[in-house]
Each structure stands twice: as structure tokens, then as C-alpha cells.
Design an enzyme around this catalytic site. Sequence first.
Site, PDB file in Angstrom:
ATOM      1  N   GLY A  39      -0.801   1.286 -11.704  1.00 40.60           N
ATOM      2  CA  GLY A  39      -1.210  -0.032 -11.207  1.00 40.60           C
ATOM      3  C   GLY A  39      -2.705  -0.044 -10.927  1.00 40.60           C
ATOM      4  O   GLY A  39      -3.445  -0.925 -11.398  1.00 40.60           O
ATOM      5  N   HIS A  40      -3.172   0.964 -10.187  1.00 42.06           N
ATOM      6  CA  HIS A  40      -4.615   1.094  -9.948  1.00 42.06           C
ATOM      7  C   HIS A  40      -5.367   1.203 -11.281  1.00 42.06           C
ATOM      8  O   HIS A  40      -6.417   0.601 -11.464  1.00 42.06           O
ATOM      9  CB  HIS A  40      -4.924   2.363  -9.136  1.00 42.06           C
ATOM     10  CG  HIS A  40      -4.309   2.415  -7.778  1.00 42.06           C
ATOM     11  ND1 HIS A  40      -3.347   3.334  -7.433  1.00 42.06           N
ATOM     12  CD2 HIS A  40      -4.527   1.677  -6.654  1.00 42.06           C
ATOM     13  CE1 HIS A  40      -3.008   3.173  -6.165  1.00 42.06           C
ATOM     14  NE2 HIS A  40      -3.702   2.174  -5.667  1.00 42.06           N
ATOM     15  N   GLY A 150      -5.181  -6.271  -7.069  1.00 47.37           N
ATOM     16  CA  GLY A 150      -3.869  -6.478  -7.667  1.00 47.37           C
ATOM     17  C   GLY A 150      -3.119  -7.653  -7.045  1.00 47.37           C
ATOM     18  O   GLY A 150      -3.180  -7.872  -5.838  1.00 47.37           O
TER      19      GLY A 150
HETATM   20  P1  AMP Z   1      -4.020   0.349  -2.576  1.00 55.12           P
HETATM   21  O1  AMP Z   1      -4.543   1.680  -2.991  1.00 55.12           O
HETATM   22  O2  AMP Z   1      -2.538   0.322  -2.374  1.00 55.12           O
HETATM   23  O3  AMP Z   1      -4.801  -0.263  -1.450  1.00 55.12           O
HETATM   24  O4  AMP Z   1      -4.258  -0.601  -3.817  1.00 55.12           O
HETATM   25  C1  AMP Z   1      -5.530  -0.760  -4.387  1.00 55.12           C
HETATM   26  C2  AMP Z   1      -5.501  -1.928  -5.328  1.00 55.12           C
HETATM   27  O5  AMP Z   1      -4.539  -1.700  -6.357  1.00 55.12           O
HETATM   28  C3  AMP Z   1      -5.096  -3.242  -4.636  1.00 55.12           C
HETATM   29  O6  AMP Z   1      -5.886  -4.295  -5.143  1.00 55.12           O
HETATM   30  C4  AMP Z   1      -3.658  -3.387  -5.039  1.00 55.12           C
HETATM   31  O7  AMP Z   1      -3.208  -4.718  -5.045  1.00 55.12           O
HETATM   32  C5  AMP Z   1      -3.675  -2.807  -6.443  1.00 55.12           C
HETATM   33  N1  AMP Z   1      -2.336  -2.400  -6.847  1.00 55.12           N
HETATM   34  C6  AMP Z   1      -1.470  -1.623  -6.144  1.00 55.12           C
HETATM   35  N2  AMP Z   1      -0.302  -1.502  -6.804  1.00 55.12           N
HETATM   36  C7  AMP Z   1      -0.427  -2.212  -7.951  1.00 55.12           C
HETATM   37  C8  AMP Z   1       0.436  -2.482  -9.058  1.00 55.12           C
HETATM   38  N3  AMP Z   1       1.684  -1.999  -9.116  1.00 55.12           N
HETATM   39  N4  AMP Z   1      -0.033  -3.255 -10.063  1.00 55.12           N
HETATM   40  C9  AMP Z   1      -1.304  -3.753 -10.010  1.00 55.12           C
HETATM   41  N5  AMP Z   1      -2.160  -3.548  -8.997  1.00 55.12           N
HETATM   42  C10 AMP Z   1      -1.738  -2.778  -7.985  1.00 55.12           C
END
Ligand code: AMP
Length: 287
Positions: A39-40, A150
Amino acid sequence: MSDIGLLHTVGAARAFCEAARARGETVGLVPTMGALHDGHLSLLRRSVAETGVTVVSIFVNPLQFGAGEDLDAYPRGFDDDVRRCAVEGAAAVFAPSVAEMYPQPPVLSLDFGELSARLEGARRPGHLGGVGVVVAKLFAIIGACRAYFGEKDWQQLAVVSRLAADLSLPVEVVGCPTVREPDGLALSSRNAYLGAAERAAAAVLHGTLRAGAALIEAGERRTAAVEAAMAEVLATEPLVGPVDYACVVDAATLAPREPLAGELRLLVAAHLGAARLIDNLGATVPT
Ligand code: AMP
């Protein structure tokens, strides 16, 4: 694998981005808390495709964790993360320490009004304000850029978009679609908390959203009917613990709409074992 810069201080990150812009490059920012997954990486790939120089920030922001939440247990894997960023063509990783980001506890607090009144804002008091402060700092450090977030964190995306707009920051916030496992589970660093049975059960979150969206698609316009159907699907999975919410709201304002009309968002947050998982899906009622 390309060379990648490791930036640990605010000054180094600012200088790196200023130099890139002075060369005429556009800067892309991908803010993360590390433990990078596909996702990241989808955000990172999009930034690499659309900008000249991509900076991935890796910072587990204490300000956005509440008391009793998983700050200490939050998955970390810095060396792997840097390797992945390099493979995908990021120019640099900005990984400040907590002391570097917060040399003194910030007295600033951010409130996003109606946008943060419900959902995560209601369930995790202080969370969206803490996200707002760290993202405002990142925008101030990185400077003019495109910043990739995301849709997985829909309310966060709404809040940071308004942060940039309300403060006239030279930042274009770009929302990116949610990357899912084959069974529909949204990729999340917190999926690492799931045991095998919980992992299998977790697909019910996406099933819940799809059931709600299908009902709207079939012509249902009553919020309560859609939310009752969503709750019913969640209840089919005994491993799902307390459900924080399973609801449908206006996609832009995050406020309830009755009857359902226009661009909508179905959102769910539920506990599964040690994990608290969130997910969301869009639905449109032509007006
Ligand atoms: P985090 O590390 O959880 O703070 O996420 C960092 C970024 O990655 C944020 O903008 C999230 O929304 C995005 N993100 C996390 N999981 C996903 C996913 N499954 N698909 C797309 N973007 C994601």
C-alpha cells in the site's frame, strides 16, 4: 537499486528539497510510519512516476497515539524499509528522531471542526489533531511538493487536504486508492497483529463495505437500513470484537446524509484480537 539519501535532521531534509527545486525538479512526499507494505509502495511508485525527487518520511508520531494505544508495539523495520524505498526509486528517506521533530512538546493543537468530529475523531480523541501537527511540520520542512496519502485513511486524507487548503500551503495533496489482499483485506502495518484465524476473519471488513455499497447500488436510500445491513455482515464473524463504527456518510463532509445522495463513503472500524482495523469504500447516488 539506486543510491538513496538518508536524512535524519530537519535541516538536512529542508536543504535536500530546496536543492532539488533549485535544479528545477518537483518534489514528491510520501509520509509514512514505516513497516512499509505494498500500500505504501503504491504511493511511492505514483510519486516517483509523477515527480522528479521523491522523499519518503518514516516517523512513528507519538502525538497521534492515545494512552493505551500501540505506540510501543507499532511494527518497525527500518533497514528493510530503506531498501524498499531505494528499489522503488525514492531519492531520500527522511527519518527524524522524536527529539528532532519535537525538541519541545508542541503547544500548538489543531482542530478540524466537523471534519474530525465523528468516526476516528470521536473514537481516538487527539488522533487527528496529532496527525495534523506532524503533517503540518512535514509540509513546512519539505516545502512545495505533491504529497501522497492513501484513501485507506479516508478521514486523515480529508483532514490533511483541508490543512493544506486552509493554510494556503504550496502542497498538492494527492489521494491514492487502497491496495488490498486478494480476499479484500486492506493492507495495513497493523495486520501484523493478526493471528491466522483472525487474519482469515478480517476479510469481513471489506465484505461489510461491499454489502453496504451493493444495497445503495440496488436503490436503498435510508442510512439506517444500509448501516443495519453492514452491522449484520460484521456480526457473522464471531472473532470480530467491539465494532467502533460501520456507517455511511457524505464523502466530503463526513457528515450523515438522509436520504443518501451524491458522493458517499462507507466506513468501518472494528477490533479483531489485538488489532484495531479500519477500512472504507466509495458509493455514488446520482443526483
Ligand atoms: P501509515 O504508515 O499507516 O501512516 O500510512 C502511510 C500512508 O500510506 C498513509 O497515507 C496511508 O493512508 C497509506 N496507506 C496505508 N495503507 C494503505 C493501503 N492499503 N493502500 C494505499 N495506501 C495505504
